[in-house]
Scaffold this active site. Structure first.
Site, PDB file in Angstrom:
ATOM      1  N   ASP A  94      -5.344  -3.318  -2.297  1.00 61.71           N
ATOM      2  CA  ASP A  94      -7.100  -3.235  -2.694  1.00 61.71           C
ATOM      3  C   ASP A  94      -7.153  -3.854  -4.123  1.00 61.71           C
ATOM      4  O   ASP A  94      -8.109  -4.423  -4.522  1.00 61.71           O
ATOM      5  CB  ASP A  94      -7.470  -2.203  -2.417  1.00 61.71           C
ATOM      6  CG  ASP A  94      -6.739  -0.791  -2.964  1.00 61.71           C
ATOM      7  OD1 ASP A  94      -5.488  -1.118  -3.323  1.00 61.71           O
ATOM      8  OD2 ASP A  94      -6.839   0.340  -2.649  1.00 61.71           O
ATOM      9  N   ASP A 124      -2.511 -12.567   5.420  1.00 56.33           N
ATOM     10  CA  ASP A 124      -3.579 -13.316   5.871  1.00 56.33           C
ATOM     11  C   ASP A 124      -4.847 -12.946   5.314  1.00 56.33           C
ATOM     12  O   ASP A 124      -5.517 -13.938   5.018  1.00 56.33           O
ATOM     13  CB  ASP A 124      -3.592 -12.544   7.365  1.00 56.33           C
ATOM     14  CG  ASP A 124      -4.351 -13.257   8.472  1.00 56.33           C
ATOM     15  OD1 ASP A 124      -5.343 -14.325   8.006  1.00 56.33           O
ATOM     16  OD2 ASP A 124      -4.540 -13.074   9.601  1.00 56.33           O
ATOM     17  N   LYS A 129       0.796  -1.164  -0.061  1.00 60.90           N
ATOM     18  CA  LYS A 129      -0.001   0.154   0.079  1.00 60.90           C
ATOM     19  C   LYS A 129       0.811   1.279   0.185  1.00 60.90           C
ATOM     20  O   LYS A 129       0.770   2.088   0.904  1.00 60.90           O
ATOM     21  CB  LYS A 129      -0.930   0.056   1.023  1.00 60.90           C
ATOM     22  CG  LYS A 129      -2.094   0.915   1.138  1.00 60.90           C
ATOM     23  CD  LYS A 129      -2.948   0.689  -0.152  1.00 60.90           C
ATOM     24  CE  LYS A 129      -4.252   1.722   0.019  1.00 60.90           C
ATOM     25  NZ  LYS A 129      -4.899   1.950  -1.244  1.00 60.90           N
ATOM     26  N   ASP A 148      -7.132 -15.833   2.600  1.00 64.23           N
ATOM     27  CA  ASP A 148      -8.554 -16.146   2.902  1.00 64.23           C
ATOM     28  C   ASP A 148      -9.505 -15.844   1.807  1.00 64.23           C
ATOM     29  O   ASP A 148     -10.295 -16.920   1.445  1.00 64.23           O
ATOM     30  CB  ASP A 148      -8.951 -15.389   4.340  1.00 64.23           C
ATOM     31  CG  ASP A 148      -8.678 -15.961   5.434  1.00 64.23           C
ATOM     32  OD1 ASP A 148      -7.803 -16.652   5.526  1.00 64.23           O
ATOM     33  OD2 ASP A 148      -9.290 -15.798   6.640  1.00 64.23           O
TER      34      ASP A 148
END
Length: 366
Positions: free
Chosen positions: A224, A248, A192, A252
């Site tokens: 993002d 993390d 980022k 997922d």
């Protein structure tokens, strides 16, 4: 060959999926004539309830002596529902990672064509998905200090610190480039950098490492944008490398490309030792899923595939690891499913029956 393994079943569905991984490892030992010695230890909520600490010293000592560590899951409703709990199961896992000096978490994501019909994503999106996410594991927000809560005249406050050093970034990015060389020679570094100073350091170091790998293509993505493209064009990715929290969350999300969080294994590795092997920590990416614990609904495949990664990466047993992976594929190709990957009209198998089917497939072999 003698394999010394520390098994940490942990909490929730951890013991259930661990039982099936051990069943499969017993089949591997029987078929390939290995002596597999498994010691059990405490971690997480069970350790808190038993000895008052999420990582007892003897568990860490055993982990440092074992050839590899298998971990089920940590966590529970009692702690999730109490934000003021000062001792938490997850502290045991974080301390174990740091104590074992494992800093790179390897999470492979592959779409199996015979699971496509039960996936919520379109088949054309899933076609050709075969990627690896390499997550930095011992830095960033999960470990940075200060990390605390307090109350003052303006109410409650909290702080977490996102901290990275040049050395932490360099070592995990270098692992990503090495993986890419054995795959399709593409690395996507996720950060980022338009907002975070730590991400600007991350990007700078990634560019420096890339100079040592002229045969590997490096691209940068904001986290993002990466989250969007993992769903929009997942087959374009080869190796993704990113910091602790971003990894993390993104993995997922990426687990849905394989059909379920219950499908994904992971390996946490440090610097390789002799013969390029590393004493690793191997665990499925799912949590403790305490809402279904004890009901036979858990998918043991992520745990079983983590054991396969252990055979390959910590013990150098490529043939045995491939045999486990082929057994998983064979069982799924026969149409056997646990509840999380069962399609409409398919009758799911309980956890133990899925584990037994995979172990039998290992024993019968191709």
């Amino acid at each position: 060959m003698k394999l010394r393994i520390l098994a940490l079943p942990g909490d929730g569905i951890g013991p259930e999926v661990m039982d099936e991984a051990r069943r499969v490892l017993e089949a591997v030992g029987q078929r390939h004539r290995h002596r597999i010695v498994v010691e059990e230890g405490l971690i997480g909520g069970l350790a808190i309830d038993t000895v008052g600490a999420p990582l007892p010293p003897e568990t860490l000592a055993a982990a440092r002596k074992a050839g590899a560590v298998l971990l089920g899951a940590v966590g529970g409703a009692r702690w999730d529902n109490d934000p003021n709990a000062t001792v938490r199961p997850e502290q045991g896992l974080l301390a174990l990672r740091r104590g074992m000096k494992v800093f790179a978490n390897i999470r492979p994501v592959k779409n199996l064509p015979f699971l496509t019909d039960s996936n919520s994503l379109r088949p054309e999106v899933l076609d050709g998905v075969d990627l690896v996410v390499i997550r930095e594991l011992t830095g960033g927000l999960y470990f940075g200090k200060p990390q605390r809560r307090w109350s003052g005249a303006q109410g409650r406050r909290a702080v977490d610190t996102l901290r990275y050093s040049e050395q932490e970034v360099e070592r995990v990015v270098r692992i990503a480039f090495e993986f890419a060389r054995r795959r399709r020679n593409r690395v996507t570094s996720v950060d980022k950098a338009n907002v975070l100073e730590s991400s600007r350091l991350w990007r700078e170091v990634a560019n420096e490492v890339a100079r040592d790998y002229p045969d590997v293509t490096l691209e940068h993505l904001f986290v993002d944008a990466c989250a969007m493209h993992l769903i929009r064009r997942p087959a374009d990715f080869d190796v993704i490398v990113t910091e602790n929290m971003f990894g993390d969350i993104l993995t997922d999300e990426a687990s849905m490309l394989a059909g379920s969080m219950g499908m994904l294994p992971s390996a946490s590795l440090g610097r390789p030792g002799r013969h390029g092997r590393s004493r690793g920590l191997f665990e499925p990416i799912h949590g403790s899923a305490y809402d279904i614990a004890g009901q036979g609904k858990a998918n043991p495949i992520g745990m079983i595939l983590s054991a396969a990664m252990m055979l390959r990466l910590s013990f150098g047993l490529e043939h045995e690891a491939a045999a486990v992976e082929e057994a998983v594929s064979a069982v799924l190709q026969r149409g056997l499913r646990t509840p999380d990957i069962a399609g409409r009209g398919e009758v799911p198998l309980p956890t133990a029956e899925m584990g037994r089917a995979i172990a039998n497939a290992v024993l019968s072999g191709p």
